[in-house]
Design a protein around this motif. Sequence first.
Motif, PDB file in Angstrom:
ATOM      1  N   UNK A 106       0.842  -1.210   0.000  1.00 39.75           N
ATOM      2  CA  UNK A 106       0.000   0.000   0.000  1.00 39.75           C
ATOM      3  C   UNK A 106       0.871   1.251   0.000  1.00 39.75           C
ATOM      4  N   UNK A 107       1.931   1.261   0.792  1.00 38.28           N
ATOM      5  CA  UNK A 107       2.844   2.408   0.834  1.00 38.28           C
ATOM      6  C   UNK A 107       3.402   2.692  -0.548  1.00 38.28           C
ATOM      7  N   UNK A 165       9.245   5.961  -1.107  1.00 40.94           N
ATOM      8  CA  UNK A 165       7.795   5.895  -1.251  1.00 40.94           C
ATOM      9  C   UNK A 165       7.097   6.592  -0.088  1.00 40.94           C
ATOM     10  N   UNK A 166       7.646   6.437   1.099  1.00 40.43           N
ATOM     11  CA  UNK A 166       7.051   7.068   2.266  1.00 40.43           C
ATOM     12  C   UNK A 166       7.056   8.589   2.123  1.00 40.43           C
ATOM     13  N   UNK A 167       8.178   9.155   1.717  1.00 37.91           N
ATOM     14  CA  UNK A 167       8.268  10.612   1.623  1.00 37.91           C
ATOM     15  C   UNK A 167       7.483  11.153   0.431  1.00 37.91           C
ATOM     16  N   UNK A 168       7.395  10.365  -0.623  1.00 38.12           N
ATOM     17  CA  UNK A 168       6.544  10.762  -1.754  1.00 38.12           C
ATOM     18  C   UNK A 168       5.087  10.804  -1.287  1.00 38.12           C
ATOM     19  N   UNK A 169       4.696   9.812  -0.488  1.00 38.01           N
ATOM     20  CA  UNK A 169       3.351   9.797   0.071  1.00 38.01           C
ATOM     21  C   UNK A 169       3.146  10.995   0.990  1.00 38.01           C
ATOM     22  N   UNK A 200       1.021   6.370  -6.908  1.00 37.39           N
ATOM     23  CA  UNK A 200      -0.217   6.762  -7.587  1.00 37.39           C
ATOM     24  C   UNK A 200      -1.076   7.748  -6.797  1.00 37.39           C
ATOM     25  N   UNK A 201      -0.810   7.859  -5.506  1.00 40.90           N
ATOM     26  CA  UNK A 201      -1.641   8.696  -4.653  1.00 40.90           C
ATOM     27  C   UNK A 201      -2.666   7.859  -3.916  1.00 40.90           C
ATOM     28  N   UNK A 202      -3.058   8.338  -2.758  1.00 33.29           N
ATOM     29  CA  UNK A 202      -4.032   7.621  -1.928  1.00 33.29           C
ATOM     30  C   UNK A 202      -5.398   7.541  -2.588  1.00 33.29           C
ATOM     31  N   UNK A 203      -5.866   8.663  -3.083  1.00 30.07           N
ATOM     32  CA  UNK A 203      -7.219   8.732  -3.648  1.00 30.07           C
ATOM     33  C   UNK A 203      -7.384   7.831  -4.878  1.00 30.07           C
TER      34      UNK A 203
END
Length: 177
Positions: free
Chosen positions: A12-13, A95-99, A19-22
Motif C-alpha cells: 500500500x505504501x 515511497x514514504x516521503x513521496x506519500x 499513484x496517490x491515496x485517492x
Amino acid sequence: MITRRQHIADVALQLFGEKGFETTSTQQIAKAAGVSEALIFKHFGSKDQLLDFVIKSGYQRIIEHNRGGLTETDALTFIHSVIDLPYKLVLEEPFFWKLQYRLADHETAQQQHERFMRPVPARLQVAFQELGYPQPAKETRLLLLLIEALWKIEANKPDEHAREMLDFIKQKYELQR
C-alpha cells in the motif's frame, strides 16, 4: 519474517506513494500484494485505517532509525546532520516521503510529521547559540524552511542538484563560524 499485515502495508505504501491515496483502490493493493481484498479489510478495517497505519508505522521506523541524530553534542555536526536529513530520509524511504508530500493536508500525516520534527527546532536554536550566531531563532527558522523545501523537492521529483545544494548550505554554516 514479514507478516501478511505488514506485507499489505508495504505494498500500500508503494502504491500510495506512486499513484496517490485517492487513486489507489484496495482492489489494486490486494492484487499487487497477492491477497484478497477482504483480508485488507480484516487487518485494517478500511482504506483510511490502512493509510493511518502506513503513516504511523513509517514515522515509527524513521524515528527509530534516526534516534541517535538528536544526541549529537557538537553544534556544527548537529546542524550538518539536520541539513542532510532531507536527502538521507528520502533516499532511505522514497515511497514514504513521496506519500508524505502527496498528503500535505492530511491530518494524520501532519500530526506525525510535527511529532517527528518536534525536538529539532529547540535543539537547532541551542546549536546556533553555541556557535555564536546573533539571531539563533531566525537561523533556525531559515534552516527549517530550507530543509522543508529540499525534502519536498527530493520526494516529489529527485533533483540532481539537491545533494550539491545541501553541501552548499553546510559550507555556509562552516564559513560563518
